[in-house]
Design an enzyme around this catalytic site. Structure first.
Site, mmCIF file in Angstrom:
data_model
loop_
_atom_site.group_PDB
_atom_site.id
_atom_site.type_symbol
_atom_site.label_atom_id
_atom_site.label_comp_id
_atom_site.label_asym_id
_atom_site.label_seq_id
_atom_site.Cartn_x
_atom_site.Cartn_y
_atom_site.Cartn_z
ATOM 1 N N HIS A 134 0.877 -1.265 0.011
ATOM 2 C CA HIS A 134 0.088 0.148 0.344
ATOM 3 C C HIS A 134 0.804 1.275 -0.037
ATOM 4 O O HIS A 134 0.526 2.314 0.388
ATOM 5 C CB HIS A 134 -1.138 -0.125 1.129
ATOM 6 N N CYS A 155 3.947 15.551 -13.785
ATOM 7 C CA CYS A 155 5.244 14.933 -14.450
ATOM 8 C C CYS A 155 5.624 14.101 -13.794
ATOM 9 O O CYS A 155 6.878 13.346 -14.096
ATOM 10 C CB CYS A 155 6.358 16.389 -14.374
ATOM 11 N N CYS A 199 3.940 20.763 -7.500
ATOM 12 C CA CYS A 199 5.334 20.422 -7.987
ATOM 13 C C CYS A 199 5.985 21.900 -8.352
ATOM 14 O O CYS A 199 5.508 22.587 -8.964
ATOM 15 C CB CYS A 199 4.955 19.693 -9.402
ATOM 16 N N GLY A 243 -1.897 -8.876 12.845
ATOM 17 C CA GLY A 243 -2.452 -7.579 13.098
ATOM 18 C C GLY A 243 -3.055 -6.894 11.945
ATOM 19 O O GLY A 243 -3.210 -5.904 11.697
ATOM 20 N N ASN A 249 -3.910 -12.334 15.892
ATOM 21 C CA ASN A 249 -4.566 -11.077 15.925
ATOM 22 C C ASN A 249 -5.732 -10.900 17.227
ATOM 23 O O ASN A 249 -6.188 -11.915 17.781
ATOM 24 C CB ASN A 249 -6.009 -10.781 14.670
HETATM 25 P P1 NAD Z 1 -7.314 -2.689 10.362
HETATM 26 O O1 NAD Z 1 -7.316 -1.523 11.037
HETATM 27 O O2 NAD Z 1 -8.595 -2.813 9.453
HETATM 28 O O3 NAD Z 1 -7.130 -3.802 11.354
HETATM 29 C C1 NAD Z 1 -6.157 -4.063 12.317
HETATM 30 C C2 NAD Z 1 -6.364 -5.412 13.202
HETATM 31 O O4 NAD Z 1 -5.530 -5.411 14.142
HETATM 32 C C3 NAD Z 1 -7.882 -5.517 13.822
HETATM 33 O O5 NAD Z 1 -8.233 -6.537 13.537
HETATM 34 C C4 NAD Z 1 -7.143 -5.496 15.391
HETATM 35 O O6 NAD Z 1 -7.947 -6.486 15.980
HETATM 36 C C5 NAD Z 1 -6.002 -5.884 15.177
HETATM 37 N N1 NAD Z 1 -4.901 -5.218 16.287
HETATM 38 C C6 NAD Z 1 -4.708 -4.017 16.741
HETATM 39 N N2 NAD Z 1 -4.025 -3.755 17.519
HETATM 40 C C7 NAD Z 1 -3.584 -4.904 17.841
HETATM 41 C C8 NAD Z 1 -2.797 -5.554 18.872
HETATM 42 N N3 NAD Z 1 -2.063 -4.502 19.573
HETATM 43 N N4 NAD Z 1 -2.428 -6.710 18.809
HETATM 44 C C9 NAD Z 1 -3.469 -7.603 18.439
HETATM 45 N N5 NAD Z 1 -4.191 -7.272 17.126
HETATM 46 C C10 NAD Z 1 -4.281 -5.866 17.154
HETATM 47 O O7 NAD Z 1 -5.984 -2.587 9.617
HETATM 48 P P2 NAD Z 1 -5.403 -3.532 8.428
HETATM 49 O O8 NAD Z 1 -6.033 -4.884 8.239
HETATM 50 O O9 NAD Z 1 -4.035 -3.284 8.013
HETATM 51 O O10 NAD Z 1 -6.311 -2.610 7.192
HETATM 52 C C11 NAD Z 1 -6.264 -1.317 7.018
HETATM 53 C C12 NAD Z 1 -5.383 -0.599 5.887
HETATM 54 O O11 NAD Z 1 -5.332 0.834 6.576
HETATM 55 C C13 NAD Z 1 -4.137 -0.963 5.593
HETATM 56 O O12 NAD Z 1 -4.213 -1.307 4.093
HETATM 57 C C14 NAD Z 1 -3.134 -0.241 5.797
HETATM 58 O O13 NAD Z 1 -2.543 0.388 4.564
HETATM 59 C C15 NAD Z 1 -3.787 1.010 6.479
HETATM 60 N N6 NAD Z 1 -3.180 1.606 7.829
HETATM 61 C C16 NAD Z 1 -2.010 1.532 7.971
HETATM 62 C C17 NAD Z 1 -1.443 2.147 9.295
HETATM 63 C C18 NAD Z 1 -0.001 2.136 9.135
HETATM 64 O O14 NAD Z 1 0.680 2.225 8.548
HETATM 65 N N7 NAD Z 1 0.557 1.948 10.612
HETATM 66 C C19 NAD Z 1 -2.286 2.388 10.457
HETATM 67 C C20 NAD Z 1 -3.661 2.378 9.841
HETATM 68 C C21 NAD Z 1 -4.005 1.813 8.728
#
Ligand code: NAD
Length: 249
Positions: A122, A133, A154, A193, A219
């Site tokens: 992502h 550009c 830009c 996660g 998770n």
């Molecule tokens: P999501 O928010 O949909 O799911 C996160 C999952 O992690 C949840 O099911 C939750 O139960 C679990 N979780 C959270 N904290 C936890 C912990 N301490 N221990 C165990 N489990 C834990 O996230 P996703 O599936 O990655 O999808 C969300 C999208 O958002 C992704 O595509 C990502 O690109 C983006 N995102 C990225 C970031 C980042 O870069 N840190 C943060 C938020 C969202």
């Protein structure tokens, strides 16, 4: 042995016997680094509409609003430190147990923890580019523009700058195809996660099964693939990953 200890023991065994293990991570590996996820209770999507702040249509409709919303959240990523999950995965790679990390995260924390083979499917908050550009920019430049002018443009052609993160409605980068090939060659997929609600990344789980790999889900909350996983470790990643680090030493 109680259930969590039993599960950690099972996972230690699976890791010990796997030859081509691959990890797939989501926002949950970074919540213990202080970065909120999207779909947990209290996550970002409880506060805002993803269509407005995280889609390409929303970005093009109101780029200044997009940058206003994300500027401080992106800025907070610069100082975030890796969590036990990031550290575990980097150690597994260094030991030769893990081939690669496929991450949906844009925060760069796997690399900061020392992981080398990371597929950022992502994108990354650290990069940006001109929508006209295609000139590449670093996030530092974008931040100075956001602070000063609201909407970064830009220096060469004046077109809008877009962060290097995949928004809803956009194609995935070539890293996704490479990540899918890793999964096709894997014999163990560790998912940490992730709610597994974002496609096409979530399809990597059935894809791993089709490749003959075992699938382990770590998770806190239940997810759509729990029933077909070979092992589900339900809990807070920090303590589980620390236990695993201890068991694997
Ligand atoms: P999501 O928010 O949909 O799911 C996160 C999952 O992690 C949840 O099911 C939750 O139960 C679990 N979780 C959270 N904290 C936890 C912990 N301490 N221990 C165990 N489990 C834990 O996230 P996703 O599936 O990655 O999808 C969300 C999208 O958002 C992704 O595509 C990502 O690109 C983006 N995102 C990225 C970031 C980042 O870069 N840190 C943060 C938020 C969202």
């Amino acid at each position: 042995m109680g259930e969590p200890e039993q599960q950690v023991a099972e996972l230690t065994h699976l890791l010990g016997t796997a030859r081509r293990a691959v990890a797939l991570t989501g926002a949950g590996v970074s919540t213990e680094s202080g970065i909120p996820d999207f779909r947990s209770d209290g996550g970002l999507w409880d506060q805002v509409n993803p269509e407005q702040v995280a889609s390409i249509a929303g970005f093009l409709q109101d780029p200044a609003g997009f940058y206003r919303f994300w500027a401080d959240k992106f800025a907070a990523l610069v100082d975030a430190e890796p969590s036990p999950a990031h550290r575990l995965l980097s150690e597994l790679e260094a030991q030769g147990t893990l081939r690669a990390v496929i991450t949906q995260n844009i925060d760069g924390l796997h690399q900061r923890a020392g992981s080398r083979r990371v597929y950022e499917v992502h994108g990354s908050f650290q990069r940006a580019h001109c929508m006209g550009c295609q000139a590449p920019y670093g996030i530092d430049f974008v931040f100075t523009k956001v602070t000063g002018e609201g909407e970064p443009r830009c220096e060469y052609c004046g077109d809008l700058l877009k962060p290097g993160v995949v928004l809803f409605g956009e194609m995935l980068p070539p890293a996704f195809g490479e990540a899918a090939s890793e999964v096709d060659q894997s014999d163990l997929l560790l998912v940490l996660g992730s709610s597994l609600e974002v496609f096409p990344v979530a399809d990597l789980v059935p894809r791993a099964h089709r490749a003959g790999a075992r699938v382990v889900l770590l998770n806190r909350d239940p997810g759509p693939y729990d029933a077909e996983a070979d092992l589900v470790v339900r809990g807070q990643l920090g303590p589980v990953c620390e236990q695993l680090r201890g068991a694997l030493r």
